[in-house]
Enzyme design. Sequence first.
Site, PDB file in Angstrom:
ATOM      1  N   HIS A 144       0.830  -1.217   0.000  1.00 33.06           N
ATOM      2  CA  HIS A 144       0.000   0.000   0.000  1.00 33.06           C
ATOM      3  C   HIS A 144       0.860   1.261   0.000  1.00 33.06           C
ATOM      4  O   HIS A 144       0.453   2.284  -0.549  1.00 33.06           O
ATOM      5  CB  HIS A 144      -0.974  -0.046   1.180  1.00 33.06           C
ATOM      6  CG  HIS A 144      -1.961  -1.175   1.050  1.00 33.06           C
ATOM      7  ND1 HIS A 144      -2.613  -1.747   2.101  1.00 33.06           N
ATOM      8  CD2 HIS A 144      -2.395  -1.851  -0.062  1.00 33.06           C
ATOM      9  CE1 HIS A 144      -3.412  -2.727   1.661  1.00 33.06           C
ATOM     10  NE2 HIS A 144      -3.292  -2.805   0.359  1.00 33.06           N
ATOM     11  N   HIS A 183      -7.387  -8.200  -8.353  1.00 34.58           N
ATOM     12  CA  HIS A 183      -7.709  -8.978  -7.153  1.00 34.58           C
ATOM     13  C   HIS A 183      -7.937  -7.967  -6.023  1.00 34.58           C
ATOM     14  O   HIS A 183      -7.005  -7.625  -5.288  1.00 34.58           O
ATOM     15  CB  HIS A 183      -6.558  -9.917  -6.780  1.00 34.58           C
ATOM     16  CG  HIS A 183      -6.270 -10.967  -7.813  1.00 34.58           C
ATOM     17  ND1 HIS A 183      -5.741 -10.674  -9.050  1.00 34.58           N
ATOM     18  CD2 HIS A 183      -6.459 -12.308  -7.786  1.00 34.58           C
ATOM     19  CE1 HIS A 183      -5.615 -11.800  -9.743  1.00 34.58           C
ATOM     20  NE2 HIS A 183      -6.042 -12.804  -8.998  1.00 34.58           N
ATOM     21  N   SER A 192      -6.685  -2.087  -0.557  1.00 29.72           N
ATOM     22  CA  SER A 192      -6.160  -1.255  -1.651  1.00 29.72           C
ATOM     23  C   SER A 192      -7.270  -0.452  -2.354  1.00 29.72           C
ATOM     24  O   SER A 192      -7.026   0.705  -2.743  1.00 29.72           O
ATOM     25  CB  SER A 192      -5.381  -2.116  -2.650  1.00 29.72           C
ATOM     26  OG  SER A 192      -6.039  -3.329  -2.925  1.00 29.72           O
ATOM     27  N   GLU A 236     -13.196  -8.928  -8.128  1.00 36.03           N
ATOM     28  CA  GLU A 236     -13.086  -9.750  -6.915  1.00 36.03           C
ATOM     29  C   GLU A 236     -14.014 -10.946  -7.067  1.00 36.03           C
ATOM     30  O   GLU A 236     -15.217 -10.785  -7.266  1.00 36.03           O
ATOM     31  CB  GLU A 236     -13.442  -8.924  -5.672  1.00 36.03           C
ATOM     32  CG  GLU A 236     -13.564  -9.730  -4.386  1.00 36.03           C
ATOM     33  CD  GLU A 236     -12.343 -10.600  -4.066  1.00 36.03           C
ATOM     34  OE1 GLU A 236     -11.214 -10.106  -4.127  1.00 36.03           O
ATOM     35  OE2 GLU A 236     -12.547 -11.800  -3.783  1.00 36.03           O
ATOM     36  N   ASP A 280     -13.271 -12.993 -12.879  1.00 34.44           N
ATOM     37  CA  ASP A 280     -11.839 -13.278 -12.840  1.00 34.44           C
ATOM     38  C   ASP A 280     -11.055 -12.042 -13.322  1.00 34.44           C
ATOM     39  O   ASP A 280     -11.205 -11.602 -14.465  1.00 34.44           O
ATOM     40  CB  ASP A 280     -11.580 -14.477 -13.761  1.00 34.44           C
ATOM     41  CG  ASP A 280     -10.108 -14.818 -13.884  1.00 34.44           C
ATOM     42  OD1 ASP A 280      -9.292 -14.256 -13.136  1.00 34.44           O
ATOM     43  OD2 ASP A 280      -9.773 -15.645 -14.753  1.00 34.44           O
ATOM     44  N   GLY A 281     -10.221 -11.510 -12.438  1.00 31.55           N
ATOM     45  CA  GLY A 281      -9.482 -10.301 -12.770  1.00 31.55           C
ATOM     46  C   GLY A 281      -8.416 -10.505 -13.823  1.00 31.55           C
ATOM     47  O   GLY A 281      -8.109  -9.594 -14.603  1.00 31.55           O
ATOM     48  N   ASP A 324      -2.668  -8.434  -7.548  1.00 32.60           N
ATOM     49  CA  ASP A 324      -2.376  -8.825  -6.164  1.00 32.60           C
ATOM     50  C   ASP A 324      -3.079 -10.138  -5.808  1.00 32.60           C
ATOM     51  O   ASP A 324      -3.955 -10.177  -4.940  1.00 32.60           O
ATOM     52  CB  ASP A 324      -2.848  -7.676  -5.239  1.00 32.60           C
ATOM     53  CG  ASP A 324      -2.566  -7.968  -3.774  1.00 32.60           C
ATOM     54  OD1 ASP A 324      -1.647  -8.749  -3.477  1.00 32.60           O
ATOM     55  OD2 ASP A 324      -3.275  -7.384  -2.921  1.00 32.60           O
TER      56      ASP A 324
HETATM   57  C1  LIG Z   1      -4.433 -10.664  -1.625  1.00 35.56           C
HETATM   58  S1  LIG Z   1      -6.159 -10.486  -1.727  1.00 35.56           S
HETATM   59  C2  LIG Z   1      -6.392  -8.849  -2.323  1.00 35.56           C
HETATM   60  C3  LIG Z   1      -6.066  -7.764  -1.353  1.00 35.56           C
HETATM   61  C4  LIG Z   1      -6.278  -6.355  -1.845  1.00 35.56           C
HETATM   62  N1  LIG Z   1      -5.669  -6.136  -3.149  1.00 35.56           N
HETATM   63  C5  LIG Z   1      -5.715  -5.361  -0.853  1.00 35.56           C
HETATM   64  O1  LIG Z   1      -4.507  -5.036  -0.939  1.00 35.56           O
HETATM   65  O2  LIG Z   1      -6.480  -4.863  -0.022  1.00 35.56           O
HETATM   66  C6  LIG Z   1      -6.558 -11.448  -3.164  1.00 35.56           C
HETATM   67  C7  LIG Z   1      -8.055 -11.451  -3.482  1.00 35.56           C
HETATM   68  O3  LIG Z   1      -8.233 -11.993  -4.792  1.00 35.56           O
HETATM   69  C8  LIG Z   1      -9.451 -12.732  -4.824  1.00 35.56           C
HETATM   70  N2  LIG Z   1      -9.328 -13.618  -5.994  1.00 35.56           N
HETATM   71  C9  LIG Z   1      -8.737 -14.832  -6.100  1.00 35.56           C
HETATM   72  N3  LIG Z   1      -8.674 -15.228  -7.384  1.00 35.56           N
HETATM   73  C10 LIG Z   1      -9.230 -14.227  -8.126  1.00 35.56           C
HETATM   74  C11 LIG Z   1      -9.424 -14.022  -9.522  1.00 35.56           C
HETATM   75  N4  LIG Z   1      -9.013 -14.947 -10.423  1.00 35.56           N
HETATM   76  N5  LIG Z   1     -10.006 -12.874  -9.933  1.00 35.56           N
HETATM   77  C12 LIG Z   1     -10.440 -11.937  -9.029  1.00 35.56           C
HETATM   78  N6  LIG Z   1     -10.266 -12.079  -7.692  1.00 35.56           N
HETATM   79  C13 LIG Z   1      -9.669 -13.204  -7.243  1.00 35.56           C
HETATM   80  C14 LIG Z   1      -9.516 -13.384  -3.460  1.00 35.56           C
HETATM   81  O4  LIG Z   1     -10.856 -13.701  -3.120  1.00 35.56           O
HETATM   82  C15 LIG Z   1      -8.909 -12.291  -2.559  1.00 35.56           C
HETATM   83  O5  LIG Z   1      -9.920 -11.492  -2.004  1.00 35.56           O
END
Ligand SMILES: C[S@@+](CC[C@H](N)C(=O)[O-])C[C@H]1O[C@@H](n2cnc3c(N)ncnc32)[C@H](O)[C@@H]1O
Length: 280
Positions: A19, A42, A100, A118, A143-144, A164
């Site tokens: 961050h 993500h 984030s 997400e 899916d991101g 992320d």
């Molecule tokens: C490390 S966390 C994100 C934290 C966030 N970026 C932050 O810094 O506050 C990863 C997130 O990605 C989500 N996730 C997992 N695979 C994903 C995908 N293929 N596409 C989108 N989100 C996904 C998970 O549910 C989780 O909430």
Amino acid sequence: MLAYRHAFHAGNHADVLKHLVLMLVLRHMNGKDKPYRYVETHAGAGGYSLEGRYAQKKGEFEQGIARLWTRDDLPEALADYVAQVRAFNGGKALRQYPGSPAIARALLRPQDQMRLYELHPTDHRILAAYLADARHTEVHDADGFAGLKGQLPPSTRRAAVLIDPSYEGHGDYGRVVATLRDALQRFAEGVYLVWYPQVQKVEAAQLPRRLEALAPKGWLHARLSVQKADSQGFGLAGSGMFVINPPYTLHDQLAALLPYLVEVLGQYDGASYLLEQRPA
Ligand SMILES: C[S@@+](CC[C@H](N)C(=O)[O-])C[C@H]1O[C@@H](n2cnc3c(N)ncnc32)[C@H](O)[C@@H]1O
């Protein structure tokens, strides 16, 4: 089925590094009036209780944001970051931690756009509710990695992208590389930020070199190592941020901040940092 919940880890040393770098990049982008698109592949839930059972179970924030919270000698950029966390807590005690998307929301200007992905249904619902009235914002339960394709090139012709993943599922390392290869073909000028864990896995160790190969126009790599892996080689020793097309100011800013973070967040004598770049 997604097992990973960021609530367990919110505000830990890895969030601090991620961050902080995100804020430095967005503050730099705000130096020009021209709008930009901010994308997160993500996004998480957008904010986390530090008093809930998830955060309390491991108490990871105590070795992260909590160590900075009471310092009166914070360098300016870290004071800026802690001020964001303080604002998220309404200026009161440390009870919540901004994800984030919340940090980006505070920094984006009215002319900028936010695009978030997400997949976890609960975290998506919390995130969408939090951003329900945010302008120029889309929150996708998709899916991101795949969604990023549709965001590039941005109509604004400026973009910052945070990638992320949790890296708990099989294949996240490979998907990061493939996604960035595609993204750079669609929009070579974007600023791409990739977080990765410092764990004893060959894919994690190789990731920075694989990303370098994708970034002919310049990159920066910052890693903060705070603790020893346990006797079986498990545990998060630290984490890294790899930035493709970094702001030219980022290297010198981090060179001044990382030694301070080693001192304050280090959990053993071997705590250290790495900072390297290939300028444009
Ligand atoms: C490390 S966390 C994100 C934290 C966030 N970026 C932050 O810094 O506050 C990863 C997130 O990605 C989500 N996730 C997992 N695979 C994903 C995908 N293929 N596409 C989108 N989100 C996904 C998970 O549910 C989780 O909430």
